[in-house]
Design a protein around this motif. Structure first.
Motif, PDB file in Angstrom:
ATOM      1  N   TYR A   1       1.097  -1.447  -0.123  1.00  0.00           N
ATOM      2  CA  TYR A   1       0.035  -0.029  -0.080  1.00  0.00           C
ATOM      3  C   TYR A   1       1.379   1.349   0.055  1.00  0.00           C
ATOM      4  O   TYR A   1       2.354   0.935   0.737  1.00  0.00           O
ATOM      5  CB  TYR A   1      -0.697   0.221   1.103  1.00  0.00           C
ATOM      6  N   CYS A   2       0.939   2.163  -0.671  1.00  0.00           N
ATOM      7  CA  CYS A   2       0.802   3.361  -0.572  1.00  0.00           C
ATOM      8  C   CYS A   2       1.769   3.751   0.725  1.00  0.00           C
ATOM      9  O   CYS A   2       1.071   3.988   1.525  1.00  0.00           O
ATOM     10  CB  CYS A   2       0.268   4.957  -1.403  1.00  0.00           C
ATOM     11  N   PRO A   3       3.232   4.352   0.822  1.00  0.00           N
ATOM     12  CA  PRO A   3       3.078   4.338   2.010  1.00  0.00           C
ATOM     13  C   PRO A   3       2.821   6.197   2.280  1.00  0.00           C
ATOM     14  O   PRO A   3       2.966   6.425   3.680  1.00  0.00           O
ATOM     15  CB  PRO A   3       4.897   4.671   1.931  1.00  0.00           C
ATOM     16  N   GLU A   4       2.021   7.020   1.911  1.00  0.00           N
ATOM     17  CA  GLU A   4       2.035   8.342   2.238  1.00  0.00           C
ATOM     18  C   GLU A   4       0.466   8.276   2.259  1.00  0.00           C
ATOM     19  O   GLU A   4       0.072   8.413   3.509  1.00  0.00           O
ATOM     20  CB  GLU A   4       2.294   9.144   1.198  1.00  0.00           C
ATOM     21  N   CYS A   5      -0.321   7.165   1.680  1.00  0.00           N
ATOM     22  CA  CYS A   5      -1.815   7.388   1.854  1.00  0.00           C
ATOM     23  C   CYS A   5      -2.805   6.715   2.545  1.00  0.00           C
ATOM     24  O   CYS A   5      -3.606   6.045   3.699  1.00  0.00           O
ATOM     25  CB  CYS A   5      -1.851   8.165   0.780  1.00  0.00           C
ATOM     26  N   GLY A   6      -1.519   5.779   2.585  1.00  0.00           N
ATOM     27  CA  GLY A   6      -2.420   3.806   2.517  1.00  0.00           C
ATOM     28  C   GLY A   6      -3.447   3.483   2.005  1.00  0.00           C
ATOM     29  O   GLY A   6      -3.967   2.564   2.366  1.00  0.00           O
TER      30      GLY A   6
ATOM     31  N   ARG B   1       4.154   6.158  -8.784  1.00  0.00           N
ATOM     32  CA  ARG B   1       3.383   7.499  -7.826  1.00  0.00           C
ATOM     33  C   ARG B   1       2.325   7.338  -7.693  1.00  0.00           C
ATOM     34  O   ARG B   1       1.011   6.245  -8.766  1.00  0.00           O
ATOM     35  CB  ARG B   1       3.271   8.268 -10.028  1.00  0.00           C
ATOM     36  N   CYS B   2       2.000   7.175  -6.941  1.00  0.00           N
ATOM     37  CA  CYS B   2       0.316   6.809  -6.930  1.00  0.00           C
ATOM     38  C   CYS B   2      -0.142   7.780  -6.986  1.00  0.00           C
ATOM     39  O   CYS B   2      -0.069   8.968  -7.305  1.00  0.00           O
ATOM     40  CB  CYS B   2       0.171   6.786  -4.752  1.00  0.00           C
ATOM     41  N   PRO B   3      -1.471   7.143  -7.054  1.00  0.00           N
ATOM     42  CA  PRO B   3      -2.696   7.252  -8.975  1.00  0.00           C
ATOM     43  C   PRO B   3      -3.810   8.533  -7.467  1.00  0.00           C
ATOM     44  O   PRO B   3      -4.486   8.953  -7.991  1.00  0.00           O
ATOM     45  CB  PRO B   3      -4.091   6.267  -8.893  1.00  0.00           C
ATOM     46  N   ASN B   4      -3.511   7.908  -6.690  1.00  0.00           N
ATOM     47  CA  ASN B   4      -4.151   9.087  -5.317  1.00  0.00           C
ATOM     48  C   ASN B   4      -4.028  10.001  -4.580  1.00  0.00           C
ATOM     49  O   ASN B   4      -4.556  11.210  -4.593  1.00  0.00           O
ATOM     50  CB  ASN B   4      -4.863   7.805  -4.204  1.00  0.00           C
ATOM     51  N   CYS B   5      -2.479   9.856  -4.581  1.00  0.00           N
ATOM     52  CA  CYS B   5      -1.944  11.611  -3.971  1.00  0.00           C
ATOM     53  C   CYS B   5      -0.750  11.705  -4.321  1.00  0.00           C
ATOM     54  O   CYS B   5      -0.423  12.924  -4.239  1.00  0.00           O
ATOM     55  CB  CYS B   5      -1.365  10.846  -2.294  1.00  0.00           C
ATOM     56  N   GLY B   6      -0.360  11.100  -4.963  1.00  0.00           N
ATOM     57  CA  GLY B   6       0.743  11.701  -6.466  1.00  0.00           C
ATOM     58  C   GLY B   6       2.039  11.870  -5.321  1.00  0.00           C
ATOM     59  O   GLY B   6       3.395  11.919  -5.992  1.00  0.00           O
TER      60      GLY B   6
END
Ligand SMILES: [Zn+2]
Ligand SMILES: [Zn+2]
Length: 63
Positions: free
Chosen positions: A31-36, A54-59
């Protein structure tokens, strides 16, 4: 006659190169380490090449 039966298996898409990941590929998912919230997939090629994702949710971008 309709032959609409397709394989139920949908390969995950590599977040870095946007290509389907084969079942036996040495890929990783996390999972994205930024937004999870977003599952990040990286195929073996992108792992070895160190391609950014690049996370499509938070960039968030990560190696
Ligand atoms: Zn890839
Ligand atoms: Zn994110």
């Amino acid at each position: 006659m309709i032959t609409g039966i397709k394989s139920a298996y949908k390969p995950p898409i590599c977040t870095s190169c946007h290509k389907p990941i084969p079942p036996k590929d040495d890929a990783v998912s996390f999972y994205c380490p930024e937004c999870g919230k977003v599952m990040i997939w990286r195929c073996s090629k992108c792992r070895k090449a160190g391609v950014k994702y690049r996370c499509p949710n938070c960039g968030f971008e990560g190696p």
